[in-house]
Design a protein around this motif. Structure first.
Motif, PDB file in Angstrom:
ATOM      1  N   THR A 168       0.812  -1.219   0.000  1.00 42.27           N
ATOM      2  CA  THR A 168       0.000   0.000   0.000  1.00 42.27           C
ATOM      3  C   THR A 168       0.844   1.268   0.000  1.00 42.27           C
ATOM      4  OG1 THR A 168      -0.128  -0.012   2.411  1.00 42.27           O
ATOM      5  CG2 THR A 168      -1.873  -1.161   1.211  1.00 42.27           C
ATOM      6  N   GLN A 169       2.140   1.140   0.334  1.00 40.32           N
ATOM      7  CA  GLN A 169       3.024   2.296   0.403  1.00 40.32           C
ATOM      8  C   GLN A 169       4.376   1.926  -0.214  1.00 40.32           C
ATOM      9  OE1 GLN A 169       2.444   4.411   4.544  1.00 40.32           O
ATOM     10  NE2 GLN A 169       2.585   2.224   4.873  1.00 40.32           N
ATOM     11  N   LEU A 170       5.119   2.948  -0.587  1.00 38.76           N
ATOM     12  CA  LEU A 170       6.504   2.747  -0.988  1.00 38.76           C
ATOM     13  C   LEU A 170       7.325   3.926  -0.479  1.00 38.76           C
ATOM     14  CD1 LEU A 170       7.279   4.817  -3.567  1.00 38.76           C
ATOM     15  CD2 LEU A 170       5.834   3.184  -4.786  1.00 38.76           C
ATOM     16  N   ALA A 171       8.624   3.703  -0.334  1.00 38.20           N
ATOM     17  CA  ALA A 171       9.529   4.761   0.105  1.00 38.20           C
ATOM     18  C   ALA A 171      10.793   4.696  -0.730  1.00 38.20           C
ATOM     19  CB  ALA A 171       9.849   4.614   1.589  1.00 38.20           C
ATOM     20  N   TYR A 172      11.446   5.826  -0.876  1.00 39.95           N
ATOM     21  CA  TYR A 172      12.731   5.882  -1.571  1.00 39.95           C
ATOM     22  C   TYR A 172      13.442   7.152  -1.135  1.00 39.95           C
ATOM     23  CZ  TYR A 172      10.178   9.058  -4.716  1.00 39.95           C
ATOM     24  OH  TYR A 172       9.429  10.087  -5.224  1.00 39.95           O
ATOM     25  N   ILE A 173      14.734   7.225  -1.432  1.00 42.10           N
ATOM     26  CA  ILE A 173      15.465   8.456  -1.146  1.00 42.10           C
ATOM     27  C   ILE A 173      15.740   9.161  -2.465  1.00 42.10           C
ATOM     28  CG2 ILE A 173      16.431   7.523   0.984  1.00 42.10           C
ATOM     29  CD1 ILE A 173      19.089   7.218  -0.400  1.00 42.10           C
ATOM     30  N   PHE A 174      15.777  10.500  -2.397  1.00 38.48           N
ATOM     31  CA  PHE A 174      15.829  11.292  -3.625  1.00 38.48           C
ATOM     32  C   PHE A 174      16.770  12.477  -3.425  1.00 38.48           C
ATOM     33  CE2 PHE A 174      14.410  14.985  -6.044  1.00 38.48           C
ATOM     34  CZ  PHE A 174      14.359  14.472  -7.336  1.00 38.48           C
ATOM     35  N   SER A 175      17.474  12.821  -4.507  1.00 36.88           N
ATOM     36  CA  SER A 175      18.305  14.020  -4.509  1.00 36.88           C
ATOM     37  C   SER A 175      18.017  14.808  -5.773  1.00 36.88           C
ATOM     38  CB  SER A 175      19.792  13.665  -4.446  1.00 36.88           C
ATOM     39  OG  SER A 175      20.587  14.843  -4.571  1.00 36.88           O
ATOM     40  N   ALA A 176      17.791  16.099  -5.605  1.00 36.54           N
ATOM     41  CA  ALA A 176      17.608  16.971  -6.758  1.00 36.54           C
ATOM     42  C   ALA A 176      18.941  17.358  -7.382  1.00 36.54           C
ATOM     43  CB  ALA A 176      16.850  18.229  -6.346  1.00 36.54           C
ATOM     44  N   ASP A 177      20.036  17.048  -6.672  1.00 37.58           N
ATOM     45  CA  ASP A 177      21.370  17.361  -7.186  1.00 37.58           C
ATOM     46  C   ASP A 177      21.768  16.316  -8.215  1.00 37.58           C
ATOM     47  OD1 ASP A 177      21.795  19.497  -5.222  1.00 37.58           O
ATOM     48  OD2 ASP A 177      21.879  17.846  -3.781  1.00 37.58           O
ATOM     49  N   THR A 178      22.189  16.753  -9.376  1.00 40.83           N
ATOM     50  CA  THR A 178      22.602  15.815 -10.424  1.00 40.83           C
ATOM     51  C   THR A 178      24.118  15.738 -10.557  1.00 40.83           C
ATOM     52  OG1 THR A 178      22.389  17.562 -12.096  1.00 40.83           O
ATOM     53  CG2 THR A 178      20.472  16.133 -11.724  1.00 40.83           C
ATOM     54  N   GLY A 179      24.844  16.479  -9.744  1.00 37.88           N
ATOM     55  CA  GLY A 179      26.299  16.419  -9.757  1.00 37.88           C
ATOM     56  C   GLY A 179      26.820  15.293  -8.888  1.00 37.88           C
ATOM     57  N   LYS A 180      28.125  15.317  -8.641  1.00 35.66           N
ATOM     58  CA  LYS A 180      28.764  14.246  -7.874  1.00 35.66           C
ATOM     59  C   LYS A 180      28.341  14.273  -6.412  1.00 35.66           C
ATOM     60  CE  LYS A 180      33.286  12.143  -7.047  1.00 35.66           C
ATOM     61  NZ  LYS A 180      34.751  12.247  -7.282  1.00 35.66           N
ATOM     62  N   ILE A 181      28.223  15.472  -5.836  1.00 35.82           N
ATOM     63  CA  ILE A 181      27.812  15.611  -4.443  1.00 35.82           C
ATOM     64  C   ILE A 181      26.290  15.682  -4.398  1.00 35.82           C
ATOM     65  CG2 ILE A 181      27.968  17.014  -2.368  1.00 35.82           C
ATOM     66  CD1 ILE A 181      30.594  15.724  -3.180  1.00 35.82           C
ATOM     67  N   LYS A 182      25.686  14.763  -3.643  1.00 38.10           N
ATOM     68  CA  LYS A 182      24.233  14.699  -3.566  1.00 38.10           C
ATOM     69  C   LYS A 182      23.768  14.758  -2.121  1.00 38.10           C
ATOM     70  CE  LYS A 182      23.385  12.034  -7.810  1.00 38.10           C
ATOM     71  NZ  LYS A 182      24.762  12.137  -8.353  1.00 38.10           N
ATOM     72  N   VAL A 183      22.750  15.555  -1.881  1.00 40.17           N
ATOM     73  CA  VAL A 183      22.076  15.615  -0.582  1.00 40.17           C
ATOM     74  C   VAL A 183      20.688  15.032  -0.781  1.00 40.17           C
ATOM     75  CG1 VAL A 183      21.229  17.098   1.258  1.00 40.17           C
ATOM     76  CG2 VAL A 183      23.407  17.632   0.137  1.00 40.17           C
ATOM     77  N   TYR A 184      20.323  14.054   0.043  1.00 34.82           N
ATOM     78  CA  TYR A 184      19.092  13.286  -0.169  1.00 34.82           C
ATOM     79  C   TYR A 184      17.985  13.694   0.787  1.00 34.82           C
ATOM     80  CZ  TYR A 184      21.786  10.120  -3.123  1.00 34.82           C
ATOM     81  OH  TYR A 184      22.553   9.587  -4.134  1.00 34.82           O
ATOM     82  N   ASP A 185      16.766  13.461   0.335  1.00 38.33           N
ATOM     83  CA  ASP A 185      15.612  13.507   1.225  1.00 38.33           C
ATOM     84  C   ASP A 185      14.912  12.150   1.168  1.00 38.33           C
ATOM     85  OD1 ASP A 185      13.753  13.497  -1.014  1.00 38.33           O
ATOM     86  OD2 ASP A 185      14.127  15.641  -1.236  1.00 38.33           O
ATOM     87  N   LEU A 186      13.974  11.933   2.066  1.00 39.65           N
ATOM     88  CA  LEU A 186      13.213  10.677   2.133  1.00 39.65           C
ATOM     89  C   LEU A 186      11.797  10.954   1.657  1.00 39.65           C
ATOM     90  CD1 LEU A 186      13.007   7.679   3.064  1.00 39.65           C
ATOM     91  CD2 LEU A 186      12.344   8.555   5.315  1.00 39.65           C
ATOM     92  N   ARG A 187      11.297  10.088   0.744  1.00 39.10           N
ATOM     93  CA  ARG A 187       9.964  10.309   0.179  1.00 39.10           C
ATOM     94  C   ARG A 187       9.070   9.087   0.419  1.00 39.10           C
ATOM     95  NH1 ARG A 187      10.542  14.412  -4.912  1.00 39.10           N
ATOM     96  NH2 ARG A 187      12.093  15.744  -3.891  1.00 39.10           N
ATOM     97  N   LEU A 188       7.813   9.379   0.639  1.00 36.86           N
ATOM     98  CA  LEU A 188       6.815   8.351   0.912  1.00 36.86           C
ATOM     99  C   LEU A 188       5.723   8.425  -0.148  1.00 36.86           C
ATOM    100  CD1 LEU A 188       5.651   6.186   2.925  1.00 36.86           C
ATOM    101  CD2 LEU A 188       4.406   8.093   4.003  1.00 36.86           C
ATOM    102  N   GLY A 189       5.411   7.282  -0.738  1.00 36.07           N
ATOM    103  CA  GLY A 189       4.362   7.228  -1.746  1.00 36.07           C
ATOM    104  C   GLY A 189       3.175   6.423  -1.264  1.00 36.07           C
ATOM    105  N   LYS A 190       1.976   6.912  -1.538  1.00 36.08           N
ATOM    106  CA  LYS A 190       0.735   6.207  -1.225  1.00 36.08           C
ATOM    107  C   LYS A 190       0.155   5.673  -2.535  1.00 36.08           C
ATOM    108  CE  LYS A 190       0.374   7.205   3.251  1.00 36.08           C
ATOM    109  NZ  LYS A 190       0.274   6.195   4.323  1.00 36.08           N
ATOM    110  N   ILE A 191       0.020   4.350  -2.632  1.00 33.90           N
ATOM    111  CA  ILE A 191      -0.407   3.731  -3.884  1.00 33.90           C
ATOM    112  C   ILE A 191      -1.852   4.105  -4.222  1.00 33.90           C
ATOM    113  CG2 ILE A 191      -0.718   1.547  -5.098  1.00 33.90           C
ATOM    114  CD1 ILE A 191       2.222   2.362  -4.498  1.00 33.90           C
ATOM    115  N   ALA A 192      -2.730   4.078  -3.255  1.00 36.41           N
ATOM    116  CA  ALA A 192      -4.144   4.367  -3.524  1.00 36.41           C
ATOM    117  C   ALA A 192      -4.341   5.794  -4.046  1.00 36.41           C
ATOM    118  CB  ALA A 192      -4.970   4.160  -2.256  1.00 36.41           C
TER     119      ALA A 192
END
Length: 941
Positions: free
Chosen positions: A266-290
């Motif tokens: 019912t849910q999924l999670a992943y980590i994401f970075s808007a930085d496309t260079g070598k140094i990346k700072v991530y956030d945590l994202r939660l998805g609701k399937i429904a």
């Protein structure tokens, strides 16, 4: 003219093998190893209808075998590996490995690993009795629970189209733009993911997929794909069973990884970075399937996030069982490295050893990569939409129960005691009770040597105290401590422990429902304790009087509580007879123990079909290979369903028996004596003594003939007419060498009472700790005609101050409180170190010695073998040393193992059987001929 050494060696093996007394059986040779196979990766399906196992040769291509239990039919698939049986038995998926000859030829042609063809995927349809084969796969996954689909990643991605753009004016002119280089194509990430329903044939494929994952119940497949065009974009997808059409829950510039669905899809999670260079700072994202939505739930600005920290790319999001909590890792955000403005010869490269450091520099360097990836556990409470940081830099690890929603975890900190690691064999830590809801930490135990754990519902912390051999609990609600084992007449620590440090416990069996009772092991039995200490302890198994050791076999891997009203399967071993088998135990009001079987075999842990009463298991003896058996839960109607090494019947083998004798100081000793097949008490046999701590519990162990990594193979040597004696050793602190002498020499003298032991032809062999004792023993006695010592410590005074290069740790702890058993520092007990060092008595050695010590040994420094060799060489003693280049403590490369096996047999055959010496012993192999000549050729007598 140089002789053909292979021909001569083969002739030697023929001439100097023992007589087979007119029978057709023959002795084993080094050419026979490849005929022996191993049974691996066995499993039984949920229904009990199918069993799969691999039959793998030591060198070559294996076979996957599928056994249809109901039809008694086998299916075989060449090079099948890593089989997974679908939860509903509809299909069995497995990798089909490349042929070994193909890989070997590619290596000879100089091809790199990524230039080789990939494995294939096999999908066997059980109802249709047909195989689907798919080439060039990188990986595959199937759900744990009942869903009839499979996902696999193809190995090679087709090259993407050139994304470089050319200006209109240049294109119109049909010429290249001057002074500007054409932009390079970006390497496209990911591979093609195929989602396939093998039952109805539906499938879909998705390009540029970097990772994918099923929910545990199989209802959801999640995956990430990328596009590396003018900007780097990421797409997060999911599919819901039974469809093969994906939905995109997120797309946009950036980079995503570590996608994880919850258990129910019912849910999924992943980590994401808007930085496309070598140094990346991530956030945590939660998805609701429904809702088909995803949102940022944790980033660097989150209230609970420590300053300058963020979501770590080295931690993987993980949902709790009920999907209410999401665990993840945090760490300091990466910083941009300063620009490198120095040439290589201008840079300083230095390790600074500081006496205040918690860990020595070599250990810090060994752990450097792990330290770079270190991340600290945090939790996001999904209903409350709050983050809690559970772990900080002072806590080494967190232990928590993801199945239950109780509010506590345990934190362990060894930081105050890290410096002790260099000399103290104990491992200490402080224990904290951590509130998962708010992150509050409470110190409850200081400098605990053993571990601690929470009960299943989090009501209690249970821990062990070495100083009084006691199990204890801490009641979380009241904060009270209870000593559960006080006053009991048995020890709960290892009774036979003989190192100069406190012994550890036998362990915990588990908890009954609602954390009502704690079940704990002593040497023999299972005890039931009230965690509050109000009720009297109960011995559930009563095995001590018979010297019968009982242990619980958890047949359901998902079991949380120990059931009290069901029959529990126990393994059983009689310490006196070494018989083993199984019992049933019911632990309700009146414990009831029922014997199922007890036999002269060793049984390996059985596996049970999840939804049926069938077990698969292995049994073995010295003579019998541990083939696979199937039976009912009570072991009735057993049936052998594999026969891995039928060729064994063609070879001489041997037998083994348990023997006892009194040592020089009156202690009752035990050991194993292996005899050649067709043993004749009127004949005389050479004998090799091998040992390592205690071996008598392995009376029923089977030893497949195989090249040696460092020790003699019992089956091989009995097949070639040797007695093999393996004594147990009882150690006394401060006297490791003398303890070995008392056990080994007294045992050998006991056997010399029999005329069938050739007293003039006794050899001795040992590796590592055993190698040290071999090196020491030959300075104290001349009863051995030949000795082989693998990786021996020869000088305890220099070894004490050395480094275990495999871990980077100081060697001090090993001598003061661990295996070397000196029991004090070098400056406290200098004479003990000298008295137990073979080097100081090298002039007493008369026994020819073969040493193996490799130059990449991470456990015993190579210089220990060198010190002994050069001393014996100067004293003109017969000594050889084999150093395998780049090899570790125990050999790994098969070619090295074969070489050692040949040389070790030639060495012992020469001194114990009177066989001619090989050239490598007589003349050596000069460095200029290294790799060109092996020196196996036998010299003239």
């Amino acid at each position: 003219m140089r002789k053909n050494y292979l021909l001569i060696f083969a002739l030697f093996l023929f001439i100097f093998q023992p007589s087979v007394n007119g029978q057709d059986k023959k002795p084993l040779t080094h050419a026979d190893y490849d005929d022996w196979k191993t049974l691996e990766n066995q499993q039984i399906s949920n229904s009990g209808h199918w069993v799969s196992f691999e039959v793998n040769p030591q060198d070559g291509d294996g076979i996957l075998r599928l056994y249809d239990v109901q039809k008694n039919v086998y299916h075989s698939f060449k090079r099948g590996s890593g089989a997974r049986i679908s939860a509903n038995d509809h299909f069995i998926a497995f990798a089909i490995k490349l042929q070994k000859d193909t890989v070997r030829k590619a290596k000879l042609d100089g091809k790199k690993k990524d230039e080789l063809p990939a494995d294939s995927l096999g999908i066997y349809l059980t109802d249709a009795d047909s195989l689907i084969r798919i080439a060039q796969i990188k990986s595959f996954k199937i759900p744990k629970e009942e869903r009839a689909w499979i996902a696999y990643l193809l190995d090679k991605e087709k090259p993407s189209a050139d994304t470089a753009e050319i200006s209109d004016s240049v294109a119109a002119a049909g010429t290249k733009e001057p002074d500007k280089k054409k932009p390079k194509k970006k390497k496209q990430q990911g591979n093609t993911l195929v989602v396939f329903n093998p039952i109805n044939g539906e499938e879909a494929s998705y390009k540029h997929v970097t990772e994918y994952s099923f929910s545990e119940d199989g209802s959801l497949l999640t995956f990430i794909s990328t596009r590396n065009d003018s900007i780097d974009s990421v797409y997060v997808h999911y599919l819901t069973y039974p469809g093969t059409r994906s939905d995109t829950i997120y797309s946009g510039p950036g980079f995503a990884m570590k996608i994880t669905p919850d258990k129910t899809g019912t849910q999924l999670a992943y980590i994401f970075s808007a930085d496309t260079g070598k140094i990346k700072v991530y956030d945590l994202r939660l998805g609701k399937i429904a809702e088909n939505t995803t949102r940022v739930i944790v980033d660097t600005a989150s209230k609970a996030m420590p300053d300058s920290w963020g979501v770590s790319e080295n931690g993987t999001p993980d949902f709790s069982e009920n999907g209410m909590r999401l665990y993840f890792g945090t760490a300091a955000t990466p910083q941009k490295e300063p620009e490198d403005s120095l040439t290589e010869d201008e840079k300083v490269s230095v390790d600074i050893w500081n006496w205040k450091d918690d860990l020595l520099q070599p250990q810090q360097l060994k752990e450097l990569e792990n330290d770079k990836k270190k991340n600290y556990l945090a939790v996001y409470h999904i209903p409350k939409k709050t983050m809690v940081q559970l772990q900080d830099e002072n806590l080494d690890r967190i232990a928590l129960d993801r199945k239950h929603q109780h509010p506590y975890a345990l934190g362990f900190s060894g930081k105050p005691y890290r410096k002790y690691l260099s000399w103290d064999a104990n491992r200490y830590h402080d224990v904290y009770l951590i509130n998962i809801e708010n992150g509050d930490k409470k110190l409850i135990l200081e400098k605990l040597q053993s571990s601690a754990s929470l009960s299943q519902l989090g009501r209690y912390v249970v821990y062990y105290e070495e100083n009084d051999s006691s199990w204890n609990t801490y009641t979380v609600k009241s904060g009270e401590f209870h000593k559960l084992t006080k006053g009991l007449p048995v020890s709960f620590s290892y009774e036979e422990f003989d190192m100069p440090t406190d012994p550890g416990p036998y362990g915990i069996m588990g908890w009954t429902a609602n954390d009502e009772m704690l079940l704990v092991y002593d040497r023999y039995d299972i005890w039931k304790f009230d965690p509050e200490g109000d009720k009297d302890p109960v011995n559930l198994s009563g095995g001590r009087e018979q010297k019968m050791r009982f242990r619980y076999i958890r047949l359901d891997p998902d079991e949380v509580f120990i059931p009290q009203n069901e029959k529990l399967l126990l393994s059983a071993v009689n310490e006196e007879t070494r018989q083993s088998g199984f019992y049933d135990l019911t632990i309700a009001k009146e414990p009831r123990l029922e014997k199922i079987l007890l036999e002269d075999f060793h049984f390996q842990r059985p596996d049970k079909a999840k939804n049926a009463g069938l077990l698969i298991w292995n049994r073995m003896s010295f003579v019998e290979y541990p083939d696979l058996w199937i039976s009912e839960r009570d072991f009735s109607h057993p049936k052998k369903i594999s026969d891995i090494n039928p060729q064994q019947d063609k070879y001489l083998w041997g037998s083994v028996e348990l023997i006892q004798w009194p040592s020089a100081d009156g202690a009752e000793m035990e050991g194993l004596l292996y005899k050649p097949e067709n043993f004749n008490p009127d004949s005389s046999y050479p004998m090799i003594v091998y040992f390592y701590e205690k071996y008598s519990s392995r009376l029923h162990s089977h030893y497949t003939p195989r090249p040696s990594r460092s020790t003699i193979n019992f089956s091989f040597y009995t097949s070639n007419g040797y007695l093999v004696f393996v004594p147990d050793i009882i150690y006394k602190t401060g006297y490791p060498g003398q303890s070995a002498y008392n056990a080994i020499v007294s045992g050998a003298l006991h056997l010399l009472k029999h005329p069938w032991v050739d007293k003039d032809h006794i050899g001795i062999q040992g590796q590592s700790w055993g190698g040290y004792q071999v090196a020491w023993l030959i300075t104290q006695t001349n009863m051995f005609a030949a000795a082989m010592a693998g990786a021996p410590v020869s000088n305890m005074t220099s070894a004490y101050g050395g480094i275990r290069w495999g871990s980077g740790m100081s060697r001090m702890f090993q001598y003061e409180g661990s295996q070397s058993r000196i029991g004090g520092t070098l400056w406290e007990k200098p004479l003990r170190y000298i008295e137990n060092s073979p080097l100081f008595y090298a002039d007493k050695v008369e026994t020819p010695l073969l040493i193996m010590h490799n130059d990449n040994d991470g456990a015993v420094p190579w210089y220990q073998g060198i010190e002994y060799f050069v001393a014996l060489r100067r004293l003109n003693k017969a000594v050889w040393m084999l150093t395998y280049n780049g090899a570790p403590h125990n050999l790994k490369r098969r070619a090295d193992c074969k070489d050692l096996s040949i040389r070790m047999q030639q060495f012992f055959d020469h001194y114990l059987k009177g066989a001619p010496a090989p050239l490598w012993m007589e003349q050596g192999i000069p460095a200029i001929k290294k790799g060109k000549e092996m020196g196996y050729e036998l010299t003239e007598p």
